[in-house]
Design an enzyme around this catalytic site. Sequence first.
Site, PDB file in Angstrom:
ATOM      1  N   ARG A 238       0.845  -1.185   0.000  1.00 43.91           N
ATOM      2  CA  ARG A 238       0.000   0.000   0.000  1.00 43.91           C
ATOM      3  C   ARG A 238       0.881   1.235   0.000  1.00 43.91           C
ATOM      4  O   ARG A 238       1.981   1.217   0.593  1.00 43.91           O
ATOM      5  CB  ARG A 238      -0.847   0.078   1.269  1.00 43.91           C
ATOM      6  CG  ARG A 238      -2.187  -0.627   1.217  1.00 43.91           C
ATOM      7  CD  ARG A 238      -3.187   0.095   0.308  1.00 43.91           C
ATOM      8  NE  ARG A 238      -4.474  -0.558   0.314  1.00 43.91           N
ATOM      9  CZ  ARG A 238      -4.803  -1.596  -0.464  1.00 43.91           C
ATOM     10  NH1 ARG A 238      -3.938  -2.077  -1.321  1.00 43.91           N
ATOM     11  NH2 ARG A 238      -6.009  -2.111  -0.411  1.00 43.91           N
ATOM     12  N   GLU A 267      -2.146   8.230  -3.599  1.00 43.26           N
ATOM     13  CA  GLU A 267      -2.539   7.953  -4.974  1.00 43.26           C
ATOM     14  C   GLU A 267      -4.006   8.319  -5.213  1.00 43.26           C
ATOM     15  O   GLU A 267      -4.804   8.245  -4.273  1.00 43.26           O
ATOM     16  CB  GLU A 267      -2.292   6.461  -5.306  1.00 43.26           C
ATOM     17  CG  GLU A 267      -3.092   5.507  -4.460  1.00 43.26           C
ATOM     18  CD  GLU A 267      -2.720   4.039  -4.718  1.00 43.26           C
ATOM     19  OE1 GLU A 267      -1.521   3.685  -4.730  1.00 43.26           O
ATOM     20  OE2 GLU A 267      -3.662   3.252  -4.892  1.00 43.26           O
ATOM     21  N   HIS A 285      -1.256   0.862  -9.488  1.00 43.08           N
ATOM     22  CA  HIS A 285      -2.023  -0.004  -8.566  1.00 43.08           C
ATOM     23  C   HIS A 285      -2.804  -1.082  -9.333  1.00 43.08           C
ATOM     24  O   HIS A 285      -4.039  -1.142  -9.264  1.00 43.08           O
ATOM     25  CB  HIS A 285      -2.972   0.840  -7.701  1.00 43.08           C
ATOM     26  CG  HIS A 285      -3.339   0.164  -6.411  1.00 43.08           C
ATOM     27  ND1 HIS A 285      -3.603   0.837  -5.244  1.00 43.08           N
ATOM     28  CD2 HIS A 285      -3.510  -1.163  -6.114  1.00 43.08           C
ATOM     29  CE1 HIS A 285      -3.908  -0.026  -4.283  1.00 43.08           C
ATOM     30  NE2 HIS A 285      -3.867  -1.234  -4.788  1.00 43.08           N
TER      31      HIS A 285
END
Length: 325
Positions: A238, A267, A285
């Site tokens: 993460r 993000e 991601h």
Amino acid sequence: MAHKVVVTREVFDDALDRLRAAAIVVDNQGDVPLPPAELAARAADADAIVCALTDRVDAALLARCPRLKVVANIAVGYNNIDLAACTARGVMATNTPGVLDETTADFAWTLMLGAARRITEAERYLREGQWTGWQLKQLLGVDVHHATLGIIGMGRIGQAIARRATGFSMQVLYCNRSRLDAEVERGLNARWVARDELLAAADFVVLMVPYSEATHHLIGAAELARMKPTAVLVNTARGGVVDDVALVDALRRRVIAAAGIDVFEGEPAFHRDFLALDNVVLAPHIASSSAATRRAMAMLAARNAIAALSGERPPNLLNPQVLQA
Ligand code: GLV
């Protein structure tokens, strides 16, 4: 009265069909991320929210959804959900573990190999017309085979990453809150070590921990300084697990050789200085993003939501305390 389910982002049609067979569904197939006020308005009379890691489910939202029984996250990580607030309101929360392990492990390896062998840099070089001929010392990378792999976070995905290392004749070190059973360790040929030992010894450091206050900036300037100058860091965990400012600085000064990064602090915004660095492979991601796996995640979230609405225990319930209350 029929149940109402709000689905916050675009999902596969079969997941919507499954939900529609059980409830009235408000979808968002336009996939425009819903600002908090808009999500709260849509969910005000909802019994279930099927959401993504881009949605923040916090006490303020829950307070505006008095009928809510379940929040079904389409992700294994659930740091976007305030679990304590859900539990306090008697709202079940679920995630999608298991179905994405192998796909995410594949992608951690994609980043390891890509960063080690400079694949995005090499492609840019070729596309930009810079290749004038073969050279012995062109785009020299580091070997993956026979190297030492250090995995921080040895849950299901970490173990799937470790399993692949056998084929590359690698040594595997890991650290984890708790040690794996001896038999599992043997099967993975993995050795439990302290984090500092792992950082100093590993040629590849792969992060696979959930994000929490305890893992915030788990890797910062001091940890990067402990790594080998030839080492590669991979973050498929993460954003926020790595201090991105420190990482940019370490990559720039070659404190470590390279990185492969799928997740970023804040993000979809990210530290723009990553873009100026050749020694980092960047991805938006997508570690779990194979067609089959993303579909399986959406289907599992739908299954969790429907189970909760039907009075059954959802298969991936994160806060079983709500059932005991
Ligand atoms: C993806 O990041 C997930 O948590 O499923």
